[in-house]
Design an enzyme around this catalytic site. Structure first.
Site, PDB file in Angstrom:
ATOM      1  N   CYS A 130       0.846  -1.191   0.000  1.00 35.47           N
ATOM      2  CA  CYS A 130       0.000   0.000   0.000  1.00 35.47           C
ATOM      3  C   CYS A 130       0.881   1.242   0.000  1.00 35.47           C
ATOM      4  CB  CYS A 130      -0.895   0.032   1.231  1.00 35.47           C
ATOM      5  SG  CYS A 130      -1.963  -1.405   1.360  1.00 35.47           S
ATOM      6  N   VAL A 131       0.444   2.252  -0.727  1.00 38.16           N
ATOM      7  CA  VAL A 131       1.182   3.511  -0.763  1.00 38.16           C
ATOM      8  C   VAL A 131       1.121   4.181   0.607  1.00 38.16           C
ATOM      9  CG1 VAL A 131       1.153   5.847  -1.678  1.00 38.16           C
ATOM     10  CG2 VAL A 131       0.973   3.922  -3.220  1.00 38.16           C
TER      11      VAL A 131
END
Lengths: 142, 405
Positions: A54-55
Protein backbone atom coordinates in the site's frame (compact mmCIF):
# COMPACT_ATOMS: atom_id res chain seq x y z
CA UNK A 1 -24.02 -10.71 21.24
CA UNK A 2 -25.92 -11.14 18.03
CA UNK A 3 -23.90 -11.88 14.94
CA UNK A 4 -25.24 -10.88 11.57
CA UNK A 5 -24.07 -13.01 8.70
CA UNK A 6 -21.64 -11.46 6.24
CA UNK A 7 -24.20 -11.34 3.45
CA UNK A 8 -26.63 -9.37 5.60
CA UNK A 9 -24.05 -6.72 6.47
CA UNK A 10 -23.02 -6.53 2.83
CA UNK A 11 -26.65 -5.97 1.84
CA UNK A 12 -27.00 -3.19 4.40
CA UNK A 13 -23.96 -1.39 2.99
CA UNK A 14 -25.19 -1.81 -0.57
CA UNK A 15 -28.53 -0.40 0.52
CA UNK A 16 -26.90 2.62 2.16
CA UNK A 17 -24.84 3.31 -0.93
CA UNK A 18 -27.90 3.09 -3.16
CA UNK A 19 -29.00 6.47 -1.79
CA UNK A 20 -25.85 8.16 -3.09
CA UNK A 21 -26.11 9.43 -6.63
CA UNK A 22 -22.64 10.88 -7.01
CA UNK A 23 -19.07 9.99 -6.18
CA UNK A 24 -18.74 12.82 -3.67
CA UNK A 25 -21.37 11.31 -1.37
CA UNK A 26 -19.81 7.87 -1.62
CA UNK A 27 -16.37 9.18 -0.77
CA UNK A 28 -17.70 11.34 2.02
CA UNK A 29 -19.30 8.22 3.50
CA UNK A 30 -15.99 6.38 3.28
CA UNK A 31 -14.09 9.33 4.73
CA UNK A 32 -16.55 9.50 7.63
CA UNK A 33 -16.17 5.78 8.16
CA UNK A 34 -12.41 6.28 8.25
CA UNK A 35 -12.72 9.04 10.82
CA UNK A 36 -15.06 6.96 12.96
CA UNK A 37 -12.86 3.88 12.98
CA UNK A 38 -11.47 3.21 16.44
CA UNK A 39 -7.84 4.20 16.60
CA UNK A 40 -5.56 1.20 16.65
CA UNK A 41 -3.32 0.99 19.68
CA UNK A 42 0.27 1.86 18.71
CA UNK A 43 1.37 -1.45 20.22
CA UNK A 44 -0.45 -3.19 17.36
CA UNK A 45 1.22 -1.13 14.65
CA UNK A 46 3.85 -3.78 14.13
CA UNK A 47 5.54 -4.93 10.96
CA UNK A 48 3.62 -8.19 11.13
CA UNK A 49 0.34 -6.28 11.19
CA UNK A 50 1.34 -4.01 8.34
CA UNK A 51 -0.39 -4.68 5.04
CA UNK A 52 2.17 -4.92 2.25
CA UNK A 53 1.81 -3.15 -1.05
CA UNK A 54 0.00 0.00 0.00
CA UNK A 55 1.18 3.51 -0.76
CA UNK A 56 -0.19 4.64 2.57
CA UNK A 57 0.53 2.66 5.71
CA UNK A 58 -2.16 0.19 6.74
CA UNK A 59 -2.20 -1.98 9.83
CA UNK A 60 -4.60 -4.81 10.56
CA UNK A 61 -4.74 -6.44 13.96
CA UNK A 62 -6.58 -9.70 14.42
CA UNK A 63 -7.89 -11.16 17.66
CA UNK A 64 -9.70 -14.45 18.11
CA UNK A 65 -12.42 -14.68 20.72
CA UNK A 66 -15.16 -17.27 21.28
CA UNK A 67 -14.62 -18.77 17.87
CA UNK A 68 -14.86 -15.47 16.09
CA UNK A 69 -12.36 -13.05 14.56
CA UNK A 70 -12.10 -9.46 15.63
CA UNK A 71 -10.37 -7.10 13.27
CA UNK A 72 -9.04 -3.67 14.10
CA UNK A 73 -7.40 -1.48 11.50
CA UNK A 74 -5.71 1.84 10.96
CA UNK A 75 -4.09 3.83 8.20
CA UNK A 76 -2.37 7.19 7.88
CA UNK A 77 -4.56 7.97 4.85
CA UNK A 78 -8.21 8.58 5.60
CA UNK A 79 -9.73 7.10 2.42
CA UNK A 80 -7.66 3.97 2.91
CA UNK A 81 -8.80 3.90 6.50
CA UNK A 82 -12.41 4.15 5.36
CA UNK A 83 -11.94 1.33 2.87
CA UNK A 84 -10.36 -0.92 5.46
CA UNK A 85 -13.15 0.19 7.79
CA UNK A 86 -15.68 -1.22 5.33
CA UNK A 87 -13.90 -4.57 5.45
CA UNK A 88 -13.77 -4.49 9.24
CA UNK A 89 -17.48 -3.72 9.34
CA UNK A 90 -18.23 -6.79 7.23
CA UNK A 91 -15.66 -9.28 8.48
CA UNK A 92 -15.16 -8.50 12.15
CA UNK A 93 -17.13 -10.78 14.47
CA UNK A 94 -17.29 -13.55 11.87
CA UNK A 95 -16.11 -17.12 12.03
CA UNK A 96 -12.76 -17.80 10.34
CA UNK A 97 -14.29 -20.15 7.79
CA UNK A 98 -16.85 -17.50 6.79
CA UNK A 99 -14.11 -14.87 6.38
CA UNK A 100 -12.08 -17.21 4.21
CA UNK A 101 -15.13 -18.00 2.07
CA UNK A 102 -16.41 -14.41 1.80
CA UNK A 103 -16.69 -13.22 -1.81
CA UNK A 104 -17.17 -9.58 -0.82
CA UNK A 105 -19.25 -8.80 -3.87
CA UNK A 106 -20.57 -5.65 -2.19
CA UNK A 107 -17.40 -3.78 -3.18
CA UNK A 108 -18.39 -4.04 -6.82
CA UNK A 109 -22.04 -3.28 -6.05
CA UNK A 110 -21.23 -0.01 -4.26
CA UNK A 111 -19.09 1.14 -7.18
CA UNK A 112 -15.73 0.75 -5.48
CA UNK A 113 -14.51 -1.94 -7.82
CA UNK A 114 -11.75 0.36 -9.10
CA UNK A 115 -10.09 -0.02 -5.72
CA UNK A 116 -9.96 -3.78 -6.19
CA UNK A 117 -7.66 -3.58 -9.18
CA UNK A 118 -4.32 -5.08 -8.21
CA UNK A 119 -2.58 -2.11 -9.83
CA UNK A 120 -4.31 0.38 -7.54
CA UNK A 121 -1.92 1.63 -4.96
CA UNK A 122 -4.24 1.59 -1.96
CA UNK A 123 -4.08 -2.17 -1.87
CA UNK A 124 -7.65 -3.10 -0.95
CA UNK A 125 -6.78 -6.44 -2.52
CA UNK A 126 -3.85 -6.79 -0.15
CA UNK A 127 -6.00 -5.92 2.84
CA UNK A 128 -8.45 -8.65 1.91
CA UNK A 129 -5.61 -11.12 1.43
CA UNK A 130 -4.18 -10.15 4.81
CA UNK A 131 -7.53 -10.69 6.56
CA UNK A 132 -8.15 -14.00 4.84
CA UNK A 133 -4.68 -15.19 5.68
CA UNK A 134 -5.28 -14.37 9.34
CA UNK A 135 -8.60 -16.16 9.21
CA UNK A 136 -6.98 -19.14 7.61
CA UNK A 137 -4.36 -19.38 10.33
CA UNK A 138 -7.09 -19.57 12.99
CA UNK A 139 -8.89 -22.22 10.99
CA UNK A 140 -5.86 -24.46 10.77
CA UNK A 141 -4.98 -23.92 14.41
CA UNK A 142 -8.34 -25.37 15.36
CA UNK B 1 3.81 32.05 -32.04
CA UNK B 2 3.21 29.58 -29.20
CA UNK B 3 -0.38 28.44 -29.49
CA UNK B 4 -1.25 26.00 -26.71
CA UNK B 5 -4.66 25.12 -28.18
CA UNK B 6 -3.01 24.16 -31.46
CA UNK B 7 -0.48 22.07 -29.54
CA UNK B 8 -3.24 20.33 -27.59
CA UNK B 9 -4.83 19.27 -30.85
CA UNK B 10 -1.62 17.41 -31.68
CA UNK B 11 -2.15 15.09 -28.68
CA UNK B 12 -5.11 12.73 -29.25
CA UNK B 13 -5.23 11.48 -25.65
CA UNK B 14 -5.86 14.96 -24.26
CA UNK B 15 -9.41 14.78 -25.59
CA UNK B 16 -10.17 11.82 -23.27
CA UNK B 17 -12.74 11.79 -20.53
CA UNK B 18 -11.83 10.37 -17.13
CA UNK B 19 -14.58 9.62 -14.63
CA UNK B 20 -16.87 11.61 -16.89
CA UNK B 21 -14.65 14.71 -16.74
CA UNK B 22 -12.19 16.16 -19.23
CA UNK B 23 -8.79 14.68 -18.57
CA UNK B 24 -6.43 17.10 -16.86
CA UNK B 25 -3.02 15.51 -17.14
CA UNK B 26 -0.44 16.71 -14.64
CA UNK B 27 1.68 13.58 -14.39
CA UNK B 28 4.17 14.64 -17.02
CA UNK B 29 7.27 14.05 -14.93
CA UNK B 30 6.28 10.38 -14.87
CA UNK B 31 5.62 10.28 -18.60
CA UNK B 32 4.42 12.75 -21.19
CA UNK B 33 1.66 12.13 -23.71
CA UNK B 34 2.56 11.62 -27.36
CA UNK B 35 1.77 13.88 -30.31
CA UNK B 36 0.05 12.34 -33.32
CA UNK B 37 3.17 12.55 -35.47
CA UNK B 38 5.07 10.39 -32.98
CA UNK B 39 2.23 7.85 -32.94
CA UNK B 40 2.03 7.98 -36.74
CA UNK B 41 5.78 7.49 -37.06
CA UNK B 42 5.51 4.37 -34.93
CA UNK B 43 2.74 2.95 -37.12
CA UNK B 44 4.66 3.94 -40.26
CA UNK B 45 7.75 2.13 -39.04
CA UNK B 46 5.90 -1.15 -38.62
CA UNK B 47 3.82 -0.63 -41.77
CA UNK B 48 6.61 0.38 -44.13
CA UNK B 49 10.09 0.25 -42.65
CA UNK B 50 10.43 -2.71 -40.29
CA UNK B 51 13.63 -4.70 -40.64
CA UNK B 52 16.64 -5.54 -38.50
CA UNK B 53 19.50 -3.06 -38.52
CA UNK B 54 23.21 -3.38 -39.38
CA UNK B 55 22.79 -6.88 -40.80
CA UNK B 56 20.99 -7.46 -44.04
CA UNK B 57 22.01 -6.61 -47.56
CA UNK B 58 18.42 -6.18 -48.57
CA UNK B 59 16.50 -3.01 -49.26
CA UNK B 60 14.44 -2.87 -46.08
CA UNK B 61 17.36 -3.59 -43.78
CA UNK B 62 19.27 -0.78 -45.40
CA UNK B 63 16.29 1.54 -45.02
CA UNK B 64 15.79 0.72 -41.33
CA UNK B 65 19.52 1.08 -40.66
CA UNK B 66 19.65 4.47 -42.36
CA UNK B 67 16.64 5.71 -40.38
CA UNK B 68 18.14 4.35 -37.15
CA UNK B 69 21.46 6.09 -37.72
CA UNK B 70 19.81 9.30 -38.96
CA UNK B 71 17.82 9.34 -35.75
CA UNK B 72 21.04 9.15 -33.74
CA UNK B 73 22.30 12.16 -35.71
CA UNK B 74 19.14 14.18 -35.09
CA UNK B 75 19.26 13.48 -31.35
CA UNK B 76 23.00 14.23 -31.25
CA UNK B 77 22.29 17.65 -32.74
CA UNK B 78 19.46 18.16 -30.25
CA UNK B 79 21.93 18.00 -27.34
CA UNK B 80 24.85 19.34 -29.39
CA UNK B 81 27.02 16.25 -29.01
CA UNK B 82 30.30 16.26 -30.93
CA UNK B 83 29.57 13.05 -32.82
CA UNK B 84 26.52 10.79 -33.20
CA UNK B 85 28.74 7.88 -32.10
CA UNK B 86 28.78 9.40 -28.63
CA UNK B 87 25.10 8.51 -28.28
CA UNK B 88 24.15 5.02 -27.17
CA UNK B 89 20.57 3.88 -27.54
CA UNK B 90 19.45 2.44 -24.21
CA UNK B 91 16.09 1.61 -22.64
CA UNK B 92 16.03 4.81 -20.64
CA UNK B 93 17.90 6.84 -18.06
CA UNK B 94 17.91 3.94 -15.60
CA UNK B 95 19.73 1.68 -18.04
CA UNK B 96 22.15 4.47 -18.89
CA UNK B 97 23.13 4.88 -15.24
CA UNK B 98 23.49 1.13 -14.82
CA UNK B 99 25.62 0.93 -17.95
CA UNK B 100 28.06 3.54 -16.68
CA UNK B 101 28.07 2.21 -13.11
CA UNK B 102 28.85 -1.33 -14.26
CA UNK B 103 31.13 -0.58 -17.19
CA UNK B 104 33.01 2.57 -16.23
CA UNK B 105 32.54 2.00 -12.52
CA UNK B 106 33.76 -1.58 -12.35
CA UNK B 107 36.92 -0.63 -14.25
CA UNK B 108 37.75 2.61 -12.55
CA UNK B 109 36.51 2.52 -8.98
CA UNK B 110 38.79 1.10 -6.31
CA UNK B 111 38.64 0.52 -2.61
CA UNK B 112 38.39 3.78 -0.68
CA UNK B 113 37.26 5.83 -3.68
CA UNK B 114 34.24 8.06 -3.32
CA UNK B 115 31.14 8.42 -5.49
CA UNK B 116 28.92 11.39 -4.91
CA UNK B 117 25.20 11.75 -5.46
CA UNK B 118 22.76 14.24 -3.91
CA UNK B 119 19.76 14.11 -1.58
CA UNK B 120 17.61 15.07 -4.59
CA UNK B 121 18.31 11.89 -6.54
CA UNK B 122 15.83 9.42 -7.93
CA UNK B 123 16.40 5.88 -6.67
CA UNK B 124 17.79 5.00 -10.10
CA UNK B 125 20.62 7.45 -9.52
CA UNK B 126 21.35 6.05 -6.07
CA UNK B 127 21.04 2.28 -6.15
CA UNK B 128 23.43 1.45 -9.06
CA UNK B 129 26.14 3.54 -7.37
CA UNK B 130 25.39 1.98 -4.01
CA UNK B 131 25.81 -1.51 -5.48
CA UNK B 132 29.05 -0.43 -7.13
CA UNK B 133 30.32 0.98 -3.83
CA UNK B 134 29.48 -2.26 -2.04
CA UNK B 135 31.29 -4.32 -4.66
CA UNK B 136 34.36 -2.11 -4.73
CA UNK B 137 34.47 -1.13 -1.10
CA UNK B 138 34.03 2.47 -2.14
CA UNK B 139 32.11 5.16 -0.27
CA UNK B 140 28.86 6.82 -1.32
CA UNK B 141 28.78 10.50 -0.38
CA UNK B 142 25.66 12.63 -0.47
CA UNK B 143 25.41 16.34 -1.27
CA UNK B 144 22.90 17.83 1.18
CA UNK B 145 20.16 20.31 0.28
CA UNK B 146 18.69 23.36 1.98
CA UNK B 147 15.04 23.73 3.02
CA UNK B 148 14.17 25.22 -0.37
CA UNK B 149 15.35 22.02 -2.05
CA UNK B 150 18.53 23.49 -3.53
CA UNK B 151 21.87 21.73 -3.44
CA UNK B 152 24.17 23.03 -0.73
CA UNK B 153 27.04 24.01 -3.00
CA UNK B 154 29.35 24.93 -0.12
CA UNK B 155 28.89 21.49 1.35
CA UNK B 156 29.50 20.03 -2.11
CA UNK B 157 32.80 21.87 -2.43
CA UNK B 158 33.87 20.58 0.97
CA UNK B 159 32.89 17.01 0.09
CA UNK B 160 34.87 17.05 -3.15
CA UNK B 161 38.39 15.70 -2.78
CA UNK B 162 41.01 13.68 -4.60
CA UNK B 163 39.20 10.45 -3.70
CA UNK B 164 36.02 11.59 -5.49
CA UNK B 165 35.90 9.59 -8.71
CA UNK B 166 32.33 10.01 -9.93
CA UNK B 167 29.74 12.72 -9.28
CA UNK B 168 26.24 11.82 -10.42
CA UNK B 169 23.40 14.28 -10.01
CA UNK B 170 20.22 15.17 -11.80
CA UNK B 171 19.87 18.30 -13.89
CA UNK B 172 16.30 18.86 -12.70
CA UNK B 173 14.81 17.15 -9.64
CA UNK B 174 11.81 14.96 -10.47
CA UNK B 175 10.26 15.49 -7.04
CA UNK B 176 10.83 19.20 -6.46
CA UNK B 177 11.63 20.71 -9.86
CA UNK B 178 14.90 22.23 -8.66
CA UNK B 179 17.16 23.11 -11.59
CA UNK B 180 20.65 22.23 -10.44
CA UNK B 181 23.71 24.27 -11.48
CA UNK B 182 25.00 21.47 -13.71
CA UNK B 183 27.78 23.51 -15.36
CA UNK B 184 29.19 24.59 -12.02
CA UNK B 185 28.98 21.07 -10.58
CA UNK B 186 30.81 19.71 -13.63
CA UNK B 187 33.53 22.38 -13.47
CA UNK B 188 34.17 21.85 -9.77
CA UNK B 189 34.15 18.06 -10.14
CA UNK B 190 36.57 18.17 -13.05
CA UNK B 191 38.91 20.38 -11.04
CA UNK B 192 38.85 17.67 -8.37
CA UNK B 193 39.55 15.00 -11.00
CA UNK B 194 36.10 13.36 -10.99
CA UNK B 195 33.94 12.42 -13.98
CA UNK B 196 30.37 13.65 -13.97
CA UNK B 197 27.17 11.87 -14.88
CA UNK B 198 24.13 14.11 -15.36
CA UNK B 199 20.70 12.49 -15.11
CA UNK B 200 18.75 14.54 -17.61
CA UNK B 201 15.48 12.60 -17.43
CA UNK B 202 13.60 15.72 -16.31
CA UNK B 203 15.52 18.35 -18.26
CA UNK B 204 15.77 17.78 -22.02
CA UNK B 205 12.02 18.34 -22.44
CA UNK B 206 12.07 21.60 -20.50
CA UNK B 207 15.29 23.44 -21.33
CA UNK B 208 17.91 23.58 -24.04
CA UNK B 209 20.73 21.18 -23.17
CA UNK B 210 24.17 21.54 -24.71
CA UNK B 211 26.34 18.68 -23.49
CA UNK B 212 29.54 20.22 -24.86
CA UNK B 213 28.93 23.62 -23.32
CA UNK B 214 28.16 21.85 -20.03
CA UNK B 215 31.24 19.71 -20.56
CA UNK B 216 29.30 16.72 -19.16
CA UNK B 217 31.15 13.42 -19.27
CA UNK B 218 27.90 11.46 -19.35
CA UNK B 219 24.37 12.73 -19.88
CA UNK B 220 21.27 10.53 -20.02
CA UNK B 221 17.58 10.92 -20.74
CA UNK B 222 14.43 8.92 -21.49
CA UNK B 223 12.34 9.11 -24.65
CA UNK B 224 8.96 8.71 -22.98
CA UNK B 225 9.38 11.79 -20.81
CA UNK B 226 10.04 13.93 -23.90
CA UNK B 227 6.94 13.10 -25.94
CA UNK B 228 8.57 10.00 -27.44
CA UNK B 229 7.97 6.27 -27.05
CA UNK B 230 8.63 4.20 -23.94
CA UNK B 231 11.53 1.77 -23.86
CA UNK B 232 14.07 4.02 -25.54
CA UNK B 233 16.52 6.50 -24.13
CA UNK B 234 19.94 7.96 -24.68
CA UNK B 235 23.26 7.70 -22.97
CA UNK B 236 25.62 10.39 -24.15
CA UNK B 237 29.27 9.90 -23.23
CA UNK B 238 32.45 11.62 -24.31
CA UNK B 239 34.07 9.53 -27.01
CA UNK B 240 37.31 9.12 -25.11
CA UNK B 241 35.50 7.75 -22.06
CA UNK B 242 33.20 5.44 -24.00
CA UNK B 243 36.15 4.14 -26.01
CA UNK B 244 37.99 3.22 -22.85
CA UNK B 245 35.04 1.32 -21.41
CA UNK B 246 34.24 -2.36 -21.68
CA UNK B 247 30.91 -3.51 -23.10
CA UNK B 248 28.11 -3.69 -20.57
CA UNK B 249 26.18 -6.47 -22.27
CA UNK B 250 27.41 -8.84 -24.92
CA UNK B 251 25.85 -10.58 -27.88
CA UNK B 252 25.22 -9.81 -31.51
CA UNK B 253 26.05 -6.51 -33.15
CA UNK B 254 28.51 -5.45 -30.44
CA UNK B 255 31.31 -7.66 -31.76
CA UNK B 256 33.88 -7.32 -34.51
CA UNK B 257 35.05 -10.96 -34.67
CA UNK B 258 34.06 -13.94 -32.61
CA UNK B 259 35.96 -17.15 -32.16
CA UNK B 260 35.89 -19.58 -29.28
CA UNK B 261 39.31 -18.35 -28.29
CA UNK B 262 38.81 -14.62 -28.51
CA UNK B 263 36.21 -12.02 -29.35
CA UNK B 264 37.02 -8.49 -30.42
CA UNK B 265 34.51 -5.75 -29.88
CA UNK B 266 32.87 -3.46 -32.34
CA UNK B 267 33.51 0.25 -32.31
CA UNK B 268 31.31 2.98 -30.89
CA UNK B 269 28.38 3.13 -30.54
CA UNK B 270 27.69 -0.53 -31.42
CA UNK B 271 29.98 -1.84 -28.68
CA UNK B 272 27.22 -0.87 -26.23
CA UNK B 273 24.23 -1.96 -28.30
CA UNK B 274 24.23 -5.73 -27.97
CA UNK B 275 21.37 -7.60 -29.59
CA UNK B 276 18.56 -6.22 -31.69
CA UNK B 277 17.86 -2.77 -30.28
CA UNK B 278 14.51 -1.04 -29.93
CA UNK B 279 14.67 0.00 -33.58
CA UNK B 280 11.21 1.53 -33.78
CA UNK B 281 11.72 3.42 -30.53
CA UNK B 282 15.07 4.75 -31.65
CA UNK B 283 13.72 5.92 -35.00
CA UNK B 284 10.59 7.46 -33.54
CA UNK B 285 12.49 9.27 -30.80
CA UNK B 286 13.89 11.58 -33.47
CA UNK B 287 10.32 12.38 -34.48
CA UNK B 288 9.70 13.54 -30.91
CA UNK B 289 12.85 15.67 -31.15
CA UNK B 290 11.65 17.19 -34.41
CA UNK B 291 8.32 17.93 -32.77
CA UNK B 292 9.99 19.67 -29.82
CA UNK B 293 12.20 21.60 -32.24
CA UNK B 294 9.17 22.68 -34.26
CA UNK B 295 7.64 24.25 -31.15
CA UNK B 296 10.97 25.52 -29.86
CA UNK B 297 12.43 24.77 -26.43
CA UNK B 298 12.61 28.49 -25.63
CA UNK B 299 8.87 28.80 -26.21
CA UNK B 300 8.20 25.64 -24.23
CA UNK B 301 10.30 26.84 -21.29
CA UNK B 302 8.61 30.23 -21.27
CA UNK B 303 5.12 28.75 -21.36
CA UNK B 304 5.84 26.15 -18.69
CA UNK B 305 7.46 28.70 -16.43
CA UNK B 306 4.49 31.00 -16.71
CA UNK B 307 2.22 28.10 -15.75
CA UNK B 308 4.49 27.11 -12.87
CA UNK B 309 4.31 30.61 -11.41
CA UNK B 310 0.60 30.95 -12.05
CA UNK B 311 -0.24 27.58 -10.53
CA UNK B 312 2.02 28.00 -7.53
CA UNK B 313 0.62 31.45 -6.71
CA UNK B 314 -2.93 30.20 -7.08
CA UNK B 315 -2.46 27.10 -4.91
CA UNK B 316 -0.73 29.18 -2.25
CA UNK B 317 -4.07 30.92 -1.69
CA UNK B 318 -5.36 27.70 -0.13
CA UNK B 319 -4.92 27.65 3.61
CA UNK B 320 -2.77 24.75 4.74
CA UNK B 321 -1.09 24.43 1.31
CA UNK B 322 2.56 23.56 1.81
CA UNK B 323 4.90 23.73 -1.14
CA UNK B 324 7.97 21.49 -1.24
CA UNK B 325 10.71 22.83 -3.46
CA UNK B 326 11.19 26.54 -3.43
CA UNK B 327 14.35 26.80 -5.49
CA UNK B 328 15.15 30.10 -7.15
CA UNK B 329 15.76 28.19 -10.35
CA UNK B 330 12.87 25.81 -10.75
CA UNK B 331 11.04 24.02 -13.57
CA UNK B 332 7.65 22.43 -14.15
CA UNK B 333 6.95 20.73 -10.82
CA UNK B 334 4.53 21.72 -8.06
CA UNK B 335 5.09 19.32 -5.19
CA UNK B 336 2.84 19.90 -2.19
CA UNK B 337 0.91 18.68 0.80
CA UNK B 338 -2.24 19.87 2.46
CA UNK B 339 -1.82 20.31 6.19
CA UNK B 340 -2.88 17.14 8.01
CA UNK B 341 -3.93 15.31 4.86
CA UNK B 342 -2.19 12.28 3.39
CA UNK B 343 -1.03 12.83 -0.22
CA UNK B 344 -2.75 9.62 -1.27
CA UNK B 345 -6.14 10.98 -0.15
CA UNK B 346 -5.68 14.22 -2.07
CA UNK B 347 -4.62 12.28 -5.17
CA UNK B 348 -7.66 9.99 -4.95
CA UNK B 349 -10.11 12.89 -4.82
CA UNK B 350 -8.31 14.66 -7.69
CA UNK B 351 -8.53 11.46 -9.74
CA UNK B 352 -12.30 11.38 -9.25
CA UNK B 353 -12.32 14.85 -10.81
CA UNK B 354 -10.34 13.68 -13.82
CA UNK B 355 -7.09 15.25 -12.64
CA UNK B 356 -4.02 13.03 -12.93
CA UNK B 357 -1.25 13.75 -10.45
CA UNK B 358 1.35 11.56 -8.84
CA UNK B 359 1.30 10.94 -5.13
CA UNK B 360 3.87 9.29 -2.93
CA UNK B 361 7.61 9.19 -2.69
CA UNK B 362 8.30 9.73 -6.41
CA UNK B 363 11.16 7.22 -6.14
CA UNK B 364 13.01 9.65 -3.91
CA UNK B 365 12.63 8.10 -0.48
CA UNK B 366 15.74 9.75 1.04
CA UNK B 367 14.50 13.16 -0.11
CA UNK B 368 11.09 12.65 1.50
CA UNK B 369 12.85 11.52 4.67
CA UNK B 370 14.92 14.74 4.56
CA UNK B 371 11.65 16.68 4.78
CA UNK B 372 10.11 14.19 7.22
CA UNK B 373 7.03 13.60 5.07
CA UNK B 374 5.25 10.48 3.74
CA UNK B 375 5.49 11.82 0.19
CA UNK B 376 3.86 14.65 -1.70
CA UNK B 377 1.23 15.33 -4.30
CA UNK B 378 3.08 16.25 -7.46
CA UNK B 379 1.59 18.17 -10.36
CA UNK B 380 4.10 18.29 -13.20
CA UNK B 381 3.65 20.52 -16.21
CA UNK B 382 4.22 19.91 -19.93
CA UNK B 383 3.98 22.15 -22.97
CA UNK B 384 0.32 21.27 -23.57
CA UNK B 385 -0.96 22.27 -20.13
CA UNK B 386 -3.03 25.42 -19.70
CA UNK B 387 -3.94 28.00 -17.10
CA UNK B 388 -7.50 26.74 -17.11
CA UNK B 389 -6.22 23.26 -16.21
CA UNK B 390 -4.39 24.82 -13.29
CA UNK B 391 -7.66 26.46 -12.30
CA UNK B 392 -9.23 22.98 -12.32
CA UNK B 393 -6.38 21.73 -10.15
CA UNK B 394 -6.92 24.64 -7.79
CA UNK B 395 -10.65 23.85 -7.53
CA UNK B 396 -9.85 20.17 -7.15
CA UNK B 397 -7.40 20.73 -4.33
CA UNK B 398 -9.88 23.00 -2.56
CA UNK B 399 -12.55 20.36 -2.88
CA UNK B 400 -10.18 17.62 -1.65
CA UNK B 401 -9.35 19.76 1.34
CA UNK B 402 -13.02 20.36 2.09
CA UNK B 403 -13.86 16.68 1.83
CA UNK B 404 -10.87 15.40 3.76
CA UNK B 405 -10.76 17.83 6.65
Amino acid sequence: MEHKPISEIEDEIVNEFSFFDNWEDKYEYIIELGKALTKLDDAYKTDANKVAGCVSQVWLHTAFKDGRLEFEADSDAIITKGLVGLLVKVLSGQKPEDVVAAKLEFIDKIGMKEHLSPTRSNGLVNMIKHMKRSANSYMSSN
Amino acid sequence: MFDVEKIRNDFPILASKVNGKNLVYFDNAATTQKPRRVIDALVKYYSEQNSNVHRGVHFLSDKATTLYENSRKTIAEFINAGKPEELIFVRGTTEAINLVAYSYGMENINSGDEIMVSTLEHHSNIVPWQILCQKKNAVLKVIPINDDGELDMDAFKKLLNSKTKIVSVNHISNSLGTVNPAAEIIKLSHDAGAVVFIDGAQSVQHLKVDVRELDADFYAFSGHKMYGPTGIGILYGKEKLLDSMRPYQSGGDMIKNVSFELTTYNELPYKFEAGTPDISGAIVLSEAVRYINSIGLDNISRHEHELLEYGTAKLREIEGFRLYGNAKNKASVISFLLEGIHPYDTGTILDKMGIAVRTGLHCTEPLMKRFGIPGTVRASIAMYNTKSELDSLFEGVKKAKRMLT
